[in-house]
Design an enzyme around this catalytic site. Structure first.
Site, PDB file in Angstrom:
ATOM      1  N   TYR A   7     -34.418 103.256  98.994  1.00 39.66           N
ATOM      2  CA  TYR A   7     -35.833 102.881  98.887  1.00 39.66           C
ATOM      3  C   TYR A   7     -36.034 101.422  99.327  1.00 39.66           C
ATOM      4  O   TYR A   7     -36.924 101.115 100.127  1.00 39.66           O
ATOM      5  CB  TYR A   7     -36.301 103.083  97.443  1.00 39.66           C
ATOM      6  CG  TYR A   7     -37.778 102.862  97.232  1.00 39.66           C
ATOM      7  CD1 TYR A   7     -38.720 103.745  97.755  1.00 39.66           C
ATOM      8  CD2 TYR A   7     -38.248 101.769  96.495  1.00 39.66           C
ATOM      9  CE1 TYR A   7     -40.084 103.544  97.556  1.00 39.66           C
ATOM     10  CE2 TYR A   7     -39.598 101.565  96.293  1.00 39.66           C
ATOM     11  CZ  TYR A   7     -40.519 102.459  96.823  1.00 39.66           C
ATOM     12  OH  TYR A   7     -41.872 102.260  96.623  1.00 39.66           O
TER      13      TYR A   7
HETATM   14  P1  NAD Z   1     -47.115 109.296  94.362  1.00 36.50           P
HETATM   15  O1  NAD Z   1     -45.834 110.072  94.312  1.00 36.50           O
HETATM   16  O2  NAD Z   1     -47.991 109.261  93.162  1.00 36.50           O
HETATM   17  O3  NAD Z   1     -47.993 109.762  95.603  1.00 36.50           O
HETATM   18  C1  NAD Z   1     -47.450 109.871  96.877  1.00 36.50           C
HETATM   19  C2  NAD Z   1     -48.187 110.948  97.644  1.00 36.50           C
HETATM   20  O4  NAD Z   1     -47.524 111.126  98.894  1.00 36.50           O
HETATM   21  C3  NAD Z   1     -48.140 112.302  96.912  1.00 36.50           C
HETATM   22  O5  NAD Z   1     -49.405 112.920  96.960  1.00 36.50           O
HETATM   23  C4  NAD Z   1     -47.095 113.075  97.695  1.00 36.50           C
HETATM   24  O6  NAD Z   1     -47.294 114.479  97.663  1.00 36.50           O
HETATM   25  C5  NAD Z   1     -47.300 112.504  99.093  1.00 36.50           C
HETATM   26  N1  NAD Z   1     -46.133 112.704  99.951  1.00 36.50           N
HETATM   27  C6  NAD Z   1     -44.833 112.633  99.620  1.00 36.50           C
HETATM   28  N2  NAD Z   1     -44.069 112.930 100.663  1.00 36.50           N
HETATM   29  C7  NAD Z   1     -44.907 113.170 101.699  1.00 36.50           C
HETATM   30  C8  NAD Z   1     -44.711 113.544 103.047  1.00 36.50           C
HETATM   31  N3  NAD Z   1     -43.481 113.741 103.544  1.00 36.50           N
HETATM   32  N4  NAD Z   1     -45.797 113.725 103.840  1.00 36.50           N
HETATM   33  C9  NAD Z   1     -47.052 113.563 103.338  1.00 36.50           C
HETATM   34  N5  NAD Z   1     -47.290 113.216 102.063  1.00 36.50           N
HETATM   35  C10 NAD Z   1     -46.232 113.022 101.255  1.00 36.50           C
HETATM   36  O7  NAD Z   1     -46.686 107.828  94.769  1.00 36.50           O
HETATM   37  P2  NAD Z   1     -47.587 106.517  94.832  1.00 36.50           P
HETATM   38  O8  NAD Z   1     -47.225 105.652  93.703  1.00 36.50           O
HETATM   39  O9  NAD Z   1     -48.988 106.843  95.034  1.00 36.50           O
HETATM   40  O10 NAD Z   1     -46.970 105.845  96.142  1.00 36.50           O
HETATM   41  C11 NAD Z   1     -47.740 105.616  97.312  1.00 36.50           C
HETATM   42  C12 NAD Z   1     -47.012 104.567  98.133  1.00 36.50           C
HETATM   43  O11 NAD Z   1     -46.923 103.368  97.381  1.00 36.50           O
HETATM   44  C13 NAD Z   1     -45.585 104.947  98.516  1.00 36.50           C
HETATM   45  O12 NAD Z   1     -45.301 104.483  99.804  1.00 36.50           O
HETATM   46  C14 NAD Z   1     -44.766 104.197  97.496  1.00 36.50           C
HETATM   47  O13 NAD Z   1     -43.452 103.967  97.939  1.00 36.50           O
HETATM   48  C15 NAD Z   1     -45.573 102.941  97.355  1.00 36.50           C
HETATM   49  N6  NAD Z   1     -45.348 102.179  96.120  1.00 36.50           N
HETATM   50  C16 NAD Z   1     -45.577 102.731  94.912  1.00 36.50           C
HETATM   51  C17 NAD Z   1     -45.347 101.987  93.770  1.00 36.50           C
HETATM   52  C18 NAD Z   1     -45.548 102.544  92.384  1.00 36.50           C
HETATM   53  O14 NAD Z   1     -45.162 101.874  91.406  1.00 36.50           O
HETATM   54  N7  NAD Z   1     -46.159 103.702  92.222  1.00 36.50           N
HETATM   55  C19 NAD Z   1     -44.897 100.650  93.886  1.00 36.50           C
HETATM   56  C20 NAD Z   1     -44.691 100.130  95.145  1.00 36.50           C
HETATM   57  C21 NAD Z   1     -44.919 100.884  96.282  1.00 36.50           C
END
Ligand code: NAD
Length: 253
Positions: free
Chosen positions: A147
């Site tokens: 990651y």
């Molecule tokens: P989440 O898991 O709640 O949502 C992610 C969404 O992406 C989901 O709806 C999932 O079905 C979709 N997804 C996953 N794989 C996919 C694919 N191959 N093609 C299309 N859609 C896909 O996660 P989140 O927290 O909303 O994360 C969103 C972004 O923010 C990500 O890039 C994550 O790495 C980043 N992020 C999240 C956090 C956190 O604490 N939640 C922190 C830093 C960065």
């Protein structure tokens, strides 16, 4: 009224971004791999586009993006947001398959999304791309090497695309959310607790201890920055990596 694409936009942070753009009066298209979330999004926002599409699948992405292009004839804002947490464990415990899957969604998905956006936006001479990195793209992150690697690569992609597209009037920035309250971090905390042999409460407390403001972030706080970055107020902001995290001091306190 802007035309906005958000990958992984049917739930989590992407959905919050979508809701906020829609509230501004923009037209939004989301793709996601979760069929139930796509169906719920379509029911809730029938005037917008929601498609089941995996960002790692070049053929499916070509179809989905081509569909948007034929409906909208251009794109103003692209949020390359889709991501997965990948496995938790020391590098010697990780499989190539897990490593690859994490890089595929977080990095290759962003590549396919940005490649399409770049072609359209260069032709238009305008547009804003916002990639989602993470505080894991700014610090070493023990037990999460796939990651962290993917999210550091998003930083390299952002800086490079800002240089390639800037002369054409296209801005490219990345956001780095900290630990966001919600389902995903609940899953991550459980996974890290299992991998490290600590309790979930301990892992959760560590995240807060490493942050100057001693707090987690919520989705609207992340979306506030995305909306600003996509707006005219940020017209001279490009190539920036912006953390929304209460100032992370370390991910390994
Ligand atoms: P989440 O898991 O709640 O949502 C992610 C969404 O992406 C989901 O709806 C999932 O079905 C979709 N997804 C996953 N794989 C996919 C694919 N191959 N093609 C299309 N859609 C896909 O996660 P989140 O927290 O909303 O994360 C969103 C972004 O923010 C990500 O890039 C994550 O790495 C980043 N992020 C999240 C956090 C956190 O604490 N939640 C922190 C830093 C960065």
């Amino acid at each position: 009224m802007r035309r906005v694409l958000i990958t992984g936009g049917a739930s989590g942070l992407g959905q919050v971004m979508a809701r906020r753009f829609i509230a501004e009066g923009d037209r939004v298209a989301v793709c996601d791999v979760d069929p139930a979330a796509i169906e719920a999004f379509s029911n809730q926002h029938p005037d917008h586009i929601a498609a089941l599409c995996d960002v790692t699948d070049e053929t499916a992405m070509t179809r989905f993006l081509g569909d948007i292009e034929s409906k909208w004839w251009g794109i103003d804002v692209v949020c390359a947001n889709a991501g997965i947490g990948g496995p938790a464990g020391r590098i010697e415990e990780l499989t190539l398959k897990d490593w690859q899957a994490c890089l595929d969604v977080n990095l290759t998905g962003a590549f396919l999304t940005c490649r399409w956006a770049a072609r359209l936006m260069r032709k238009q001479g305008s547009g804003a791309i916002i990639l989602t990195s993470s505080t894991a793209g700014q610090f070493g992150y023990p037990l999460r090497s796939p990651y962290a690697s993917a999210k550091w690569e998003i930083v390299g992609l952002t800086k490079t695309l800002a240089m390639e597209l800037g002369p054409a009037g296209v801005r490219v920035n990345a956001i780095c959310p900290g630990a966001v309250e919600g389902d995903r971090m609940d899953r991550v905390v459980a996974m890290e607790a299992a991998a490290s042999g600590q309790s979930e409460d301990t892992v959760r407390a560590q995240y807060v201890r490493g942050v100057s403001l001693r707090a987690w972030v919520n989705g609207d706080e992340v979306a506030d920055t995305v909306l600003w970055l996509s707006s005219d107020q940020a017209r001279k902001i490009s190539g920036q990596i912006i953390a929304i995290d209460g100032h992370t001091e370390t991910l390994a306190p």
